[in-house]
Design an enzyme around this catalytic site. Structure first.
Site, mmCIF file in Angstrom:
data_model
loop_
_atom_site.group_PDB
_atom_site.id
_atom_site.type_symbol
_atom_site.label_atom_id
_atom_site.label_comp_id
_atom_site.label_asym_id
_atom_site.label_seq_id
_atom_site.Cartn_x
_atom_site.Cartn_y
_atom_site.Cartn_z
ATOM 1 N N ASP A 449 0.822 -1.204 0.000
ATOM 2 C CA ASP A 449 0.000 0.000 0.000
ATOM 3 C C ASP A 449 0.860 1.259 0.000
ATOM 4 O O ASP A 449 2.006 1.244 0.447
ATOM 5 C CB ASP A 449 -0.934 0.015 1.218
ATOM 6 C CG ASP A 449 -0.175 0.036 2.530
ATOM 7 O OD1 ASP A 449 0.823 -0.715 2.646
ATOM 8 O OD2 ASP A 449 -0.558 0.781 3.443
ATOM 9 N N GLU A 450 0.300 2.332 -0.501
ATOM 10 C CA GLU A 450 0.803 3.694 -0.347
ATOM 11 C C GLU A 450 2.247 3.882 -0.819
ATOM 12 O O GLU A 450 3.023 4.612 -0.195
ATOM 13 C CB GLU A 450 0.647 4.161 1.101
ATOM 14 C CG GLU A 450 -0.808 4.247 1.538
ATOM 15 C CD GLU A 450 -0.999 4.823 2.921
ATOM 16 O OE1 GLU A 450 -2.016 5.489 3.150
ATOM 17 O OE2 GLU A 450 -0.120 4.608 3.786
#
EC number: 3.2.1.52
Length: 648
Positions: A449-450
């Site tokens: 993620d991210e």
């Protein structure tokens, strides 16, 4: 200058108005009798000062994520009983709740020593409401529309009458699996309710409960028969028997603690099975560390709620928390934060070395307990992003020719493992060798993620690999990394778990993975439509670090909104999904991100009773749910630290 000198920091949030931009003010007061000069004020908390912020009264000299260091003007001396005011007009996001503000402060002197600073919770201008801590315990009313207290509510309850309340339960297991279920139940009630004597012999007034394995039940289903002679509990699995015992334990506690409201049935039947197969919670132990005792007690609470997945978030930018023999630096460096260390104080940790990690022996014991409690422990090592602590511990993993900086959304520079380096895959394979030996779960979570959109733009190796892939996108480079890591896990017989961003840039093999849908139900539905198996955990509802209301006085975060218990309880995780999409729906989980959890009374307020509301969504048929019934029963559920609602 010694620690006998006293200092106090007060912080105030000034929301933007039509006439004034937002402002975050910090007032340092010298309570001692001596002046102080040549120093820095170091603060940290969930809120992050923007590096480009206008700072009045001082200079933002250092900023790493939520750690900030301010210096006064040259030759400034803070006189006794005087104050120094700093005003920052610019934050990464506006403060919304009292826990967003600074939670730790200290003074760093020129000689390297540090001086502690007393700090009070951040106040918002114009809001004088008492600040809230501790779980809100709903009072059990005198009258509820059901005769027994069980959370989550069973599939079918057909009971009548009321027997004399037994002093406890005297389980009589038939067979080895029944014996294991009884032992797990006895361990849990001893941990959760140590003096209540829920499990006791017939000699001490225990009611006989015969447990036996019987064919014909679904995996976690069970049936309880009440009669004059005692209770019969049957299931096809050990987990079904354990859940049946938990139901009996809840019925007994309800009738004992609130005899005017609940009964212990004389006759009838309860037949029960879960609505969803994945009913879990995620716990981030990187932002705040939780010792083995806390994890074990939390597992008992999960089991009492009939939750069957524990997603253990073991690494992130702020810390690495698991012992790896091949890379001892991961814990000698990456597990600790402090002034002068490679990772500075963050999120309420002070200048002293703060942190911890789980030894392999501790993990094996936690895995053993989880197995007894019918909980699958899903480990997560977040990669290729969220790896600042890894790269501080093992800097040789970086491209030595990389230049420039990119920043994560949380403000960490150059925090991603480089997918273009063979050293990266050697590292991943080595830690997988050790971690998969520790964690028997079918699933291993790789995060994904991210990753910043400009990640690796200064790395010649990354640019060369992207040229080979015919792209200039960080998402494509991450997808290249994930395909290789997933292939390794698939060869080892494991399923790859990841956050929803793993579908970006070409995605990963849908047949050997599942995704956590954390933005919206609509995005989860879209991914399900593409063929991904989905565990739904949208931030605006199921992230338990989000506050219970929009009020400043509530603790927690607010970037994804807020979610009171009733909103979470009534939320439909598959609203609008088609039948084919629902085929890819695995279940639900809450996510406990730990930025505001320095104060464990804040943990209790944010997690309870919302985790029980999620448990009922995962177990109880939608048409059988009732907020009023749940609210009447939830007050009997255990909380982790025992902090009850109060104000500060």
């Amino acid at each position: 200058m010694t620690k006998q000198h006293a200092f106090r920091l007060t912080t105030t949030w000034h929301p933007a108005t039509d006439h004034e931009p937002l402002a975050y003010s910090l007032i340092l007061t010298n309570l001692s009798n001596e002046p102080i000069g040549d120093f820095r004020l170091c603060v940290n908390g969930p809120g992050r000062i923007d590096p480009a912020a206008t700072v009045e009264g001082g200079v933002l000299a250092v900023r790493l994520s939520n750690h900030s260091e301010f210096t006064p003007a040259d030759d400034f001396v803070l006189q006794p009983k005087a104050s120094w005011t700093i005003t920052a007009r610019g934050l990464s996001y506006p403060l919304r709740h009292w826990t967003d503000g600074a939670t730790t402060a200290y003074i760093a002197l020129a000689d390297g020593k540090t001086v502690p600073v007393a700090i009070t919770p951040t106040r918002a201008v114009g809001d004088n409401a008492p600040l809230k801590r501790g779980a809100e315990i709903y009072p059990v009313p005198a009258h509820v529309d059901v005769p027994v207290s069980v959370v989550p509510w069973p599939h079918t309850v057909s009971v009548s009458g009321s027997r004399s309340l037994p002093l406890g339960l005297a389980p009589q297991p038939q067979g080895s699996e029944a014996e294991r279920a009884v032992q797990a139940f006895a361990t849990s009630v001893q941990a959760l309710f140590p003096v209540e004597g829920i499990v006791r012999t017939e000699a001490e007034g225990g009611l006989p409960v015969v447990l036996r394995i019987s064919e014909g039940f679904k995996a976690e289903a069970y049936a309880i028969q009440f009669s004059d002679g005692g209770v019969d509990l049957t299931a096809s699995t050990r987990s079904g028997l354990l859940y049946g015992l938990i139901t009996l334990g809840q019925i007994l506690r309800g009738a004992r603690l609130h005899p005017e409201t609940f009964v212990f049935p004389l006759e009838g039947e309860i037949r029960d099975e879960p609505a969803m197969r994945w009913r879990g919670t995620h716990l981030d132990v990187s932002r705040q560390f939780y010792g083995s005792a806390e994890i074990s007690q939390f597992l008992h609470i999960l089991a009492w709620n009939k939750l069957n997945r524990f997603h253990w978030h073991l690494s992130d930018d702020e810390a690495w928390r698991v012992e790896i023999d091949a890379y001892p630096e991961l814990v000698s460096i990456g597990a600790w934060r402090g002034h002068g260390l490679p990772i500075p104080p963050l999120l309420g940790s002070g200048p002293q070395a703060t942190g911890g990690y789980y030894t392999k022996a501790a993990i094996r014991e936690i895995i053993r307990l989880a197995d007894e409690l019918a909980i699958d422990v899903v480990p997560e090592i977040d990669m290729p992003g969220h790896c600042y602590s890894v790269l501080q511990s093992l800097p040789w993993l970086r491209d030595p020719e990389e230049r420039g900086e990119y920043f994560s959304i949380q403000g960490f520079p150059n925090n991603c493992l480089n997918p273009a380096r063979e050293e990266t895959y050697q590292f991943v394979e080595t830690i997988l060798d050790e971690l998969l030996e520790l964690f028997p779960s079918q699933t291993f979570h790789v995060g994904a993620d991210e990753v910043p959109s400009d990640a690796w733009t200064g790395s010649p190796q990354a640019k060369a690999r992207l040229a080979q892939l015919g792209s200039d996108s960080a998402a494509v480079l991450q997808a290249d990394f994930l395909k290789r890591v997933q292939a390794s896990l698939t060869r080892r017989g494991r399923t790859t778990g990841a956050w929803e961003e793993a579908a970006h840039g070409g995605g990963i093999d849908k047949t050997h993975c599942y995704l956590n849908g954390w933005h919206t139900v609509e995005i989860s539905a879209k991914l399900a439509n593409e063929g991904y198996d989905i565990v739904v955990c949208p931030g605006p509802v199921y992230y338990l670090d989000m506050a219970n209301s929009p009020d400043w006085s509530e603790p927690g975060a607010g970037w994804a909104g807020w979610s009171e218990p009733e909103k979470l309880y009534n939320f439909d995780p598959v609203e609008g999904w088609s039948a084919p999409q629902r085929e890819h729906f695995l279940g639900v989980q809450t996510c406990i991100w730990s930025e505001p959890m320095t104060d464990r009374a804040v943990f209790d307020r944010l997690v309870f009773p919302r985790i029980s509301a999620l448990a009922e969504t995962g177990w109880t048929r939608p048409e059988a749910k009732s907020w009023n019934r749940f609210k009447g029963l939830a007050g009997l559920m255990p909380i982790l630290y025992g902090y009850r609602s109060e104000s500060v």
